[in-house]
Design a protein around this motif. Structure first.
Motif, PDB file in Angstrom:
ATOM      1  N   HIS A  54      45.962  72.306  14.051  1.00 57.84           N
ATOM      2  CA  HIS A  54      44.771  72.268  14.912  1.00 57.84           C
ATOM      3  C   HIS A  54      44.520  73.632  15.536  1.00 57.84           C
ATOM      4  O   HIS A  54      45.327  74.543  15.387  1.00 57.84           O
ATOM      5  CB  HIS A  54      44.853  71.150  15.962  1.00 57.84           C
ATOM      6  CG  HIS A  54      45.984  71.276  16.943  1.00 57.84           C
ATOM      7  ND1 HIS A  54      47.305  71.069  16.587  1.00 57.84           N
ATOM      8  CD2 HIS A  54      45.998  71.573  18.264  1.00 57.84           C
ATOM      9  CE1 HIS A  54      48.069  71.234  17.661  1.00 57.84           C
ATOM     10  NE2 HIS A  54      47.309  71.543  18.694  1.00 57.84           N
ATOM     11  N   ASP A  58      48.438  77.782  20.626  1.00 57.92           N
ATOM     12  CA  ASP A  58      49.873  77.735  20.317  1.00 57.92           C
ATOM     13  C   ASP A  58      50.141  77.235  18.894  1.00 57.92           C
ATOM     14  O   ASP A  58      51.291  77.036  18.499  1.00 57.92           O
ATOM     15  CB  ASP A  58      50.642  76.902  21.361  1.00 57.92           C
ATOM     16  CG  ASP A  58      50.136  75.480  21.523  1.00 57.92           C
ATOM     17  OD1 ASP A  58      48.942  75.230  21.259  1.00 57.92           O
ATOM     18  OD2 ASP A  58      50.929  74.605  21.916  1.00 57.92           O
ATOM     19  N   HIS A  59      49.055  77.034  18.116  1.00 51.12           N
ATOM     20  CA  HIS A  59      49.194  76.588  16.726  1.00 51.12           C
ATOM     21  C   HIS A  59      48.430  77.472  15.742  1.00 51.12           C
ATOM     22  O   HIS A  59      48.808  77.583  14.589  1.00 51.12           O
ATOM     23  CB  HIS A  59      48.722  75.129  16.587  1.00 51.12           C
ATOM     24  CG  HIS A  59      49.557  74.196  17.401  1.00 51.12           C
ATOM     25  ND1 HIS A  59      50.545  73.422  16.856  1.00 51.12           N
ATOM     26  CD2 HIS A  59      49.596  73.975  18.738  1.00 51.12           C
ATOM     27  CE1 HIS A  59      51.148  72.752  17.831  1.00 51.12           C
ATOM     28  NE2 HIS A  59      50.592  73.066  18.979  1.00 51.12           N
ATOM     29  N   ASP A 141      51.704  68.531  17.628  1.00 54.42           N
ATOM     30  CA  ASP A 141      52.187  68.061  18.931  1.00 54.42           C
ATOM     31  C   ASP A 141      51.602  66.689  19.245  1.00 54.42           C
ATOM     32  O   ASP A 141      51.148  66.412  20.342  1.00 54.42           O
ATOM     33  CB  ASP A 141      52.012  69.070  20.061  1.00 54.42           C
ATOM     34  CG  ASP A 141      50.668  69.769  20.061  1.00 54.42           C
ATOM     35  OD1 ASP A 141      49.776  69.337  19.316  1.00 54.42           O
ATOM     36  OD2 ASP A 141      50.522  70.732  20.829  1.00 54.42           O
ATOM     37  N   HIS A 191      58.729  71.772  20.071  1.00 60.57           N
ATOM     38  CA  HIS A 191      57.589  71.925  20.974  1.00 60.57           C
ATOM     39  C   HIS A 191      58.056  71.773  22.423  1.00 60.57           C
ATOM     40  O   HIS A 191      57.639  70.882  23.161  1.00 60.57           O
ATOM     41  CB  HIS A 191      56.486  70.914  20.631  1.00 60.57           C
ATOM     42  CG  HIS A 191      55.093  71.430  20.930  1.00 60.57           C
ATOM     43  ND1 HIS A 191      54.578  71.449  22.197  1.00 60.57           N
ATOM     44  CD2 HIS A 191      54.142  71.967  20.122  1.00 60.57           C
ATOM     45  CE1 HIS A 191      53.356  71.974  22.159  1.00 60.57           C
ATOM     46  NE2 HIS A 191      53.067  72.294  20.913  1.00 60.57           N
TER      47      HIS A 191
HETATM   48 ZN   LIG Z   1      50.913  72.678  20.831  1.00 58.40          ZN
END
Ligand SMILES: [Zn+2]
Length: 232
Positions: A54, A58-59, A141, A191
């Protein structure tokens, strides 16, 4: 960050790249990177495919992906929102958009996109089956969702990555719930920036799901997973 060793048959190697869902996977024939951020572009070598779940920071790091793609000529597989952000810098024949239900072959390795229970535009999770059918489930996540139980029964996962922190609503309990529903051979808490959330996950797992082993990864260390055992 690259894994020099080639895994044996029926085995994969993996490394956890950051505090989030960054995972480097190596099968006997292919190298895959999932959600790389906080790594130097030059450190990702011999990559065959990058998978993005996504568009959150952080991805998805568009610059890192663009540079790595140029250097390695790898395939990029991404959810719809991330695809939109990458389409200006990645050639269209190298960029593949996926939605839950999509299935893609990278040589003899299969990547299946599945549902993700996370507040992003069009997030996905990924099932990766190696050429010898070692099955890894990368849940981004995601929070738990009911269909995980059916997926677990059907796929018989060797390893599942379970979010235990940082993202909204997630905790060692929600991570444990993902493991409880999918019942893998090995569950990996990730995570998170705290070891305590990982050990809490391990305690829950040992008490409630003793047949699933817990592998608490350290960042950038290389782990081996096969159909029957886990080794460092
Ligand atoms: Zn994340």
């Amino acid at each position: 960050m690259s894994i020099q060793k080639t895994p044996e048959k029926n085995t994969i190697l993996f490394s956890w790249l950051n505090q989030y869902a960054g995972i480097l996977l190596k099968t006997p024939s292919k190298t895959l990177v999932i959600d790389p951020v906080d790594v130097k572009p030059k450190s990702l070598q011999n990559v065959d495919a990058i998978l993005i779940t996504h568009e959150h920071f952080d991805h998805l790091d568009p610059r890192l992906i663009t540079e790595t793609q140029k250097a390695t000529n790898c395939q990029i597989i991404a959810d719809s929102a991330s695809t939109k952000k990458l389409q200006f810098t990645i050639a269209s024949d190298k960029l593949q958009e996926v939605k839950p239900g999509s299935e893609i072959k990278i040589g003899e390795v299969t990547v299946k996109a599945e549902k993700c229970n996370h507040t992003a535009q069009a997030p996905v999770t990924y099932i990766v089956a190696s050429e010898d059918q070692v099955k890894i489930y990368h849940t981004a996540d995601s929070l738990p969702f009911p269909e995980l139980a059916i997926m677990g029964q059907k796929e018989k996962f060797d390893m599942v990555f379970c979010t235990v922190g940082i993202s909204p609503g997630s905790s060692p309990q929600t991570g444990f719930e993902i493991a409880r529903l999918t019942k893998p051979q090995v569950a990996v808490p990730y995570h998170t920036g705290t070891v305590s959330s990982q050990t809490e996950f391990a305690t829950l797992l040992k008490r409630e799901l003793p047949r699933t082993a817990c592998l608490i990864p350290e960042l950038k260390k290389i782990y081996q997973v096969s159909k029957k055992e886990v080794k460092t």
